[in-house]
Design an enzyme around this catalytic site. Structure first.
Site, mmCIF file in Angstrom:
data_model
loop_
_atom_site.group_PDB
_atom_site.id
_atom_site.type_symbol
_atom_site.label_atom_id
_atom_site.label_comp_id
_atom_site.label_asym_id
_atom_site.label_seq_id
_atom_site.Cartn_x
_atom_site.Cartn_y
_atom_site.Cartn_z
ATOM 1 N N GLY A 120 29.556 -34.730 -33.539
ATOM 2 C CA GLY A 120 28.358 -34.284 -33.140
ATOM 3 C C GLY A 120 28.347 -32.815 -32.888
ATOM 4 N N MET A 169 25.712 -40.794 -41.546
ATOM 5 C CA MET A 169 26.709 -41.079 -43.084
ATOM 6 C C MET A 169 25.783 -42.314 -43.416
ATOM 7 S SD MET A 169 28.216 -38.736 -43.393
ATOM 8 C CE MET A 169 29.471 -37.308 -42.803
ATOM 9 N N ASN A 203 18.229 -32.823 -43.441
ATOM 10 C CA ASN A 203 19.922 -33.035 -43.528
ATOM 11 C C ASN A 203 20.588 -31.894 -43.794
ATOM 12 O OD1 ASN A 203 22.298 -34.779 -43.372
ATOM 13 N ND2 ASN A 203 22.286 -34.676 -45.711
ATOM 14 N N HIS A 233 24.415 -30.493 -45.218
ATOM 15 C CA HIS A 233 25.543 -31.045 -45.915
ATOM 16 C C HIS A 233 26.347 -29.744 -46.201
ATOM 17 C CE1 HIS A 233 27.636 -33.264 -48.857
ATOM 18 N NE2 HIS A 233 27.671 -32.400 -49.501
HETATM 19 C C1 GAR Z 1 29.066 -31.910 -40.862
HETATM 20 O O1 GAR Z 1 29.717 -31.106 -41.522
HETATM 21 C C2 GAR Z 1 27.794 -32.207 -42.016
HETATM 22 O O2 GAR Z 1 27.530 -31.195 -42.745
HETATM 23 C C3 GAR Z 1 28.423 -33.585 -42.607
HETATM 24 O O3 GAR Z 1 28.988 -34.331 -41.358
HETATM 25 C C4 GAR Z 1 29.529 -33.142 -40.461
HETATM 26 C C5 GAR Z 1 29.099 -33.687 -39.376
HETATM 27 O O4 GAR Z 1 29.828 -32.992 -38.127
HETATM 28 N N1 GAR Z 1 27.577 -34.262 -43.372
HETATM 29 C C6 GAR Z 1 27.556 -34.837 -44.504
HETATM 30 O O5 GAR Z 1 28.511 -34.705 -45.128
HETATM 31 C C7 GAR Z 1 26.346 -35.519 -45.061
HETATM 32 N N2 GAR Z 1 26.537 -36.014 -46.416
HETATM 33 P P1 GAR Z 1 29.414 -32.962 -36.718
HETATM 34 O O6 GAR Z 1 29.439 -34.591 -36.305
HETATM 35 O O7 GAR Z 1 30.496 -32.141 -35.913
HETATM 36 O O8 GAR Z 1 27.849 -32.515 -36.453
#
Ligand code: GAR
Length: 195
Positions: free
Chosen positions: A14, A92, A109, A111
């Protein structure tokens, strides 16, 4: 004018959720993040939301007969909250047709790679393992694919000889925490979330 009410969906740590909320509070007086939706009961992001006094809703997808039923529950919640747009921040799951239809072109979103390269759950690691010299962060509209919607913003991160996965992850996340809020500001300015 009434503020634009947004929801964030997350599955894990988060840090992007916190970055978005803090930025909106300080820099976007016409934006309010009114709800967090999580699909993991014990995701750390829930603690972050508590601290920031943002209500969160846990959706246990296994309890519903299918994804459409779970999303009907989510749509009901968000309509009650008068939410006009959704920011996915490490959520996810693929968004289903009902939710896409309920928020047309209003689901965004982030990425951690330069799409269309390295989509999926391990964007940072996949780029590092492949050996690319430049990777980065992408913000895009959500469609029915995996990290496949129209690109809104991208920023690069150079991979150095001395990098390991951990040091690269750090730089990517630091960039994410700037790029997502800045892109949100641009989207608000463009009127993307004005219903
Ligand atoms: C982030 O790096 C985001 O870009 C990625 O999940 C992470 C969440 O981090 N998303 C993906 O890979 C989508 N395919 P966080 O929970 O610390 O924000």
């Amino acid at each position: 004018m009434n503020p634009i009410r947004l929801a964030v969906f997350a599955s894990g740590n988060g840090t992007n959720f916190t970055a978005l909320v803090n930025y909106a509070k300080k820099q976007l007086p016409n934006v309010e993040i009114v709800r967090l939706i999580v699909d993991h009961k014990y995701a750390f992001v829930v603690q972050r939301a508590k601290k920031l006094e943002i209500p969160s809703t846990y959706i246990d997808y296994r309890k519903f007969k299918d994804k459409a039923a779970a999303e009907t529950e989510i749509i009901g919640r968000l309509k009650e909250d008068q939410v006009s747009g959704i920011l996915l921040a490490g959520f996810m799951r693929i968004i289903g047709p009902d939710l896409l239809l309920a928020f047309p072109n209003r689901i965004i979103n982030i990425h951690p790679a330069l799409l269309p390269s390295f989509p999926g759950r391990h964007g940072i690691e996949d780029a590092f393992e492949y050996g690319v010299k430049v990777t980065g962060v992408t913000i895009h509209y959500v469609d029915n694919g995996v990290d496949s919607g129209e690109i809104i913003a991208q920023a690069p991160v150079r991979i150095k000889e001395s990098d390991n996965l951990e040091s690269l992850e750090k730089r990517i996340h630091r960039l994410e925490h700037r790029l997502y809020p800045q892109t949100l500001r641009q989207l608000i300015k463009k009127g993307v979330f004005t219903v």
